[in-house]
Design a protein around this motif. Structure first.
Motif, PDB file in Angstrom:
ATOM      1  N   GLN A 212       4.299  -2.565 -20.088  1.00  0.00           N
ATOM      2  CA  GLN A 212       3.593  -3.457 -21.011  1.00  0.00           C
ATOM      3  C   GLN A 212       2.251  -3.889 -20.432  1.00  0.00           C
ATOM      4  N   PHE A 213       2.258  -4.212 -19.150  1.00  0.00           N
ATOM      5  CA  PHE A 213       1.021  -4.629 -18.473  1.00  0.00           C
ATOM      6  C   PHE A 213       0.005  -3.495 -18.478  1.00  0.00           C
ATOM      7  N   ARG A 214       0.477  -2.286 -18.200  1.00  0.00           N
ATOM      8  CA  ARG A 214      -0.414  -1.123 -18.204  1.00  0.00           C
ATOM      9  C   ARG A 214      -1.017  -0.911 -19.585  1.00  0.00           C
ATOM     10  N   GLY A 215      -0.213  -1.093 -20.630  1.00  0.00           N
ATOM     11  CA  GLY A 215      -0.727  -0.949 -21.988  1.00  0.00           C
ATOM     12  C   GLY A 215      -1.778  -1.994 -22.323  1.00  0.00           C
ATOM     13  N   GLU A 216      -1.558  -3.231 -21.871  1.00  0.00           N
ATOM     14  CA  GLU A 216      -2.536  -4.293 -22.117  1.00  0.00           C
ATOM     15  C   GLU A 216      -3.845  -4.013 -21.391  1.00  0.00           C
ATOM     16  N   ILE A 217      -3.745  -3.505 -20.179  1.00  0.00           N
ATOM     17  CA  ILE A 217      -4.947  -3.164 -19.412  1.00  0.00           C
ATOM     18  C   ILE A 217      -5.715  -2.031 -20.099  1.00  0.00           C
ATOM     19  N   GLN A 218      -5.006  -0.979 -20.504  1.00  0.00           N
ATOM     20  CA  GLN A 218      -5.669   0.154 -21.136  1.00  0.00           C
ATOM     21  C   GLN A 218      -6.364  -0.250 -22.432  1.00  0.00           C
ATOM     22  N   LYS A 219      -5.747  -1.146 -23.173  1.00  0.00           N
ATOM     23  CA  LYS A 219      -6.333  -1.591 -24.440  1.00  0.00           C
ATOM     24  C   LYS A 219      -7.658  -2.311 -24.226  1.00  0.00           C
ATOM     25  N   GLU A 220      -7.811  -2.943 -23.058  1.00  0.00           N
ATOM     26  CA  GLU A 220      -9.012  -3.738 -22.795  1.00  0.00           C
ATOM     27  C   GLU A 220     -10.061  -2.997 -21.965  1.00  0.00           C
ATOM     28  N   MET A 221      -9.849  -1.695 -21.732  1.00  0.00           N
ATOM     29  CA  MET A 221     -10.793  -0.969 -20.892  1.00  0.00           C
ATOM     30  C   MET A 221     -12.062  -0.549 -21.625  1.00  0.00           C
ATOM     31  N   LEU A 222     -12.027  -0.532 -22.933  1.00  0.00           N
ATOM     32  CA  LEU A 222     -13.241  -0.201 -23.682  1.00  0.00           C
ATOM     33  C   LEU A 222     -14.268  -1.322 -23.521  1.00  0.00           C
ATOM     34  N   ILE A 223     -15.527  -0.942 -23.454  1.00  0.00           N
ATOM     35  CA  ILE A 223     -16.620  -1.887 -23.257  1.00  0.00           C
ATOM     36  C   ILE A 223     -17.380  -2.083 -24.567  1.00  0.00           C
ATOM     37  N   HIS A 224     -17.657  -3.331 -24.897  1.00  0.00           N
ATOM     38  CA  HIS A 224     -18.400  -3.648 -26.119  1.00  0.00           C
ATOM     39  C   HIS A 224     -19.747  -2.916 -26.110  1.00  0.00           C
ATOM     40  N   GLU A 225     -20.138  -2.389 -27.260  1.00  0.00           N
ATOM     41  CA  GLU A 225     -21.376  -1.617 -27.357  1.00  0.00           C
ATOM     42  C   GLU A 225     -22.606  -2.428 -26.967  1.00  0.00           C
TER      43      GLU A 225
ATOM     44  N   VAL B 294       0.833  -1.208   0.000  1.00  0.00           N
ATOM     45  CA  VAL B 294       0.000   0.000   0.000  1.00  0.00           C
ATOM     46  C   VAL B 294       0.864   1.253   0.000  1.00  0.00           C
ATOM     47  N   GLU B 295       1.935   1.236   0.774  1.00  0.00           N
ATOM     48  CA  GLU B 295       2.794   2.407   0.904  1.00  0.00           C
ATOM     49  C   GLU B 295       3.672   2.645  -0.318  1.00  0.00           C
ATOM     50  N   ARG B 296       4.041   1.579  -1.024  1.00  0.00           N
ATOM     51  CA  ARG B 296       5.077   1.723  -2.046  1.00  0.00           C
ATOM     52  C   ARG B 296       4.644   1.372  -3.470  1.00  0.00           C
ATOM     53  N   ALA B 297       3.554   0.657  -3.638  1.00  0.00           N
ATOM     54  CA  ALA B 297       3.196   0.147  -4.968  1.00  0.00           C
ATOM     55  C   ALA B 297       1.952   0.826  -5.530  1.00  0.00           C
ATOM     56  N   GLN B 298       1.855   0.807  -6.845  1.00  0.00           N
ATOM     57  CA  GLN B 298       0.641   1.202  -7.528  1.00  0.00           C
ATOM     58  C   GLN B 298      -0.276  -0.015  -7.667  1.00  0.00           C
ATOM     59  N   ALA B 299      -1.555   0.248  -7.890  1.00  0.00           N
ATOM     60  CA  ALA B 299      -2.533  -0.832  -7.957  1.00  0.00           C
ATOM     61  C   ALA B 299      -2.168  -1.876  -9.014  1.00  0.00           C
ATOM     62  N   LEU B 300      -1.706  -1.417 -10.191  1.00  0.00           N
ATOM     63  CA  LEU B 300      -1.383  -2.367 -11.252  1.00  0.00           C
ATOM     64  C   LEU B 300      -0.124  -3.176 -10.935  1.00  0.00           C
ATOM     65  N   GLU B 301       0.795  -2.630 -10.135  1.00  0.00           N
ATOM     66  CA  GLU B 301       1.945  -3.419  -9.694  1.00  0.00           C
ATOM     67  C   GLU B 301       1.482  -4.568  -8.803  1.00  0.00           C
ATOM     68  N   ALA B 302       0.579  -4.254  -7.867  1.00  0.00           N
ATOM     69  CA  ALA B 302       0.047  -5.297  -6.991  1.00  0.00           C
ATOM     70  C   ALA B 302      -0.758  -6.318  -7.780  1.00  0.00           C
TER      71      ALA B 302
END
Length: 489
Positions: free
Chosen positions: A111-124, A86-94
């Motif tokens: 790379q992990f952050r990029g993969e997460i961002q790519k999948e954040m869009l929701i299907h119509e 909690v003190e040292r890491a970001q949520a995506l690191e955990a």
């Protein structure tokens, strides 16, 4: 996978009254003082089952994800104390740590952050579902529906394919927070806001919750830090009710999106993820610090309608380490945001009195993570109805990590507990009695009829009386089906 340590020479011996003995292998974890008795062959060799309501003494699987030592108040993610993360890491690191097993280096995290961002869009098609929910629908009810609906869009999954499993996990980690914010916006009638690639995971949640198309929204860094802490603290917690639900669903080889929807449904309960809502209701019921002493006496006297929420835990018999972090975060958030919440004073006073009272000390009732989290979320402007939703979006990380571990390591034996049957012994079915014979039934004959309206707790005479009455009612209320004349429509 780290396997449990066992020594065939170290066994427990179960002795029966008839002189039989059954040797039970003792199994120990790779870390910690717990001792497990491997009873997998108990029924096969003895014909006996164990009886353990609530699975309070049962280990259901092997896992290398989260370690808890209840008596010592320790919680580790892959070996790291949760308070340090909690003190040292970001949520995506955990999240990466729980899912993969090690903390990411800078390149892996990017790379992990990029993969997460790519999948954040929701299907119509999923987005269109939000138009069908009523304006007062609880956000958790919406979450159960839309998370399960992801299995309609992503139905091509091959669980035996590691790439497919990883993609399913990433999709869920990415999409559930977005769906959570969509659920909130739909419940208040505001337009849905899409995530942005320039924001962190926690910042995106706040942006999607509170931004509108009317004006620019700047995320408060204090609020983002608080959400980041909340998410890490709630990501996983060993084999709790909702995680066990996900594993049970996954053991049937169900689609992972459906498994996570099952976890969301289980989390909704006030005894699990809804506990932080219940704490706020309790503190509001107490009202002021002056009423705390009387509330404590009412709890001790088991006064009807009075419940102590946010204290005690199934595993922890010491101060919940997550609660220590949350208490500190609450003080920081309220001070930095300039928020004055009288409930914090009530909560502090209740904790002070409870920790000094023998009633609570003897029962090892210490504050858990839910005790202070609701006060912090209120300070951030998050409505009570969204408390459990935030829990769900955080716990999704643990759910997918547990599901992936189970599938990848072949722990797929389908969950199938047994029951201790306490119902009626075997009996013969009686022939159906025609209506003219009903009035001549004896009580003994009537009690042997299979009729609606009987309850398992009623006596034989009660069954007989209900049976005869039911027959008479059925005779009096008979009717004919009226078929409309279609030619007159």
């Amino acid at each position: 996978m780290a396997t449990a340590a066992s020594d065939d020479s170290e066994v427990a011996v179960l002795k029966f009254a008839d002189g039989r003995e059954h040797r039970i292998k003792i199994v120990k974890p790779t870390f910690g003082d717990d001792v497990f008795l491997d009873i997998r062959d108990l029924h096969a060799k003895t014909g006996c089952f164990t009886f353990d309501p609530g699975f309070t003494s049962t280990g259901s699987c092997m896992s290398a994800i989260t370690f808890i030592d209840g008596p010592k108040g320790i919680c580790l993610y892959r070996g790291y104390p949760v308070q340090e993360l909690v003190e040292r890491a970001q949520a995506l690191e955990a999240a990466y740590l729980l899912l993969v097993g090690e903390l990411p280096n800078p390149k892996q995290l990017e790379q992990f952050r990029g993969e997460i961002q790519k999948e954040m869009l929701i299907h119509e098609k999923i987005k269109a579902m939000f138009n069908t929910f009523t304006i007062n629908a609880h956000p958790m009810a919406i979450m159960v529906a839309v998370v399960g609906a992801l299995s309609c869009v992503f139905s091509e999954l091959d669980p035996a394919n590691e790439l497919h499993r990883n993609l399913a996990c990433i999709r869920l980690i990415a999409k559930v927070p977005v769906l959570a914010c969509m659920a909130y916006k739909s419940s208040i009638g505001q337009p849905i806001m899409y995530p942005r690639t320039d924001l962190s995971f926690a910042e995106n949640f706040l942006y999607m919750m509170f931004a509108t198309p009317m004006e620019d929204y700047k995320v408060n860094p204090v609020a983002a830090k608080a959400v980041n802490a909340f998410m890490i603290l709630h990501m996983d917690h060993e084999q709790n009710a909702s995680t066990s639900t996900v594993r049970i669903a996954g053991s049937s080889q169900a689609n992972p999106y459906a498994c996570i929807a099952a976890g969301v449904a289980c989390l909704w309960g006030p005894a699990h993820g809804g506990a932080n809502e219940a704490v706020i209701e309790m503190l509001e019921q107490i009202g002021t610090k002056e009423n705390v002493a009387q509330f404590v006496e009412d709890v001790k006297n088991k006064k009807e309608g009075v419940r102590l929420m946010g204290f005690g835990h199934r595993v922890y018999k010491n101060y919940d380490p997550r609660a220590r972090v949350m208490k500190k975060m609450v003080a920081e958030v309220l001070a930095e945001l300039g928020v004055v919440d009288p409930l914090l004073g009530v909560a502090n006073e209740l904790e002070k009195i409870a920790l000094e009272d023998d009633y609570f000390i003897k029962r090892k009732l210490y504050p858990n993570v839910d005790y202070y989290s609701g006060i912090m979320l209120r300070a951030l402007g998050i409505p009570t109805s969204m408390f459990t939703v935030m829990f769900a979006m955080s716990r999704t990380v643990g759910w997918v990590s547990q599901w992936n571990e189970m599938v990848s390591e072949g722990q797929m034996k389908i969950g199938r507990p047994r029951q201790l049957y306490v119902g009626t012994p075997q009996r013969e079915y009686s022939c159906v009695i025609t209506e003219p014979e009903v009035d001549n039934l004896s009580q003994a004959e009537a009690s042997n009829c299979c009729l609606f309206g009987q309850t398992s707790g009623a006596s034989g005479q009660e069954h007989a009386a209900r049976s005869a009455t039911s027959m008479k009612v059925k005779k009096a209320s008979s009717f004919k089906m009226v078929v409309p004349d279609v030619s007159t429509r």
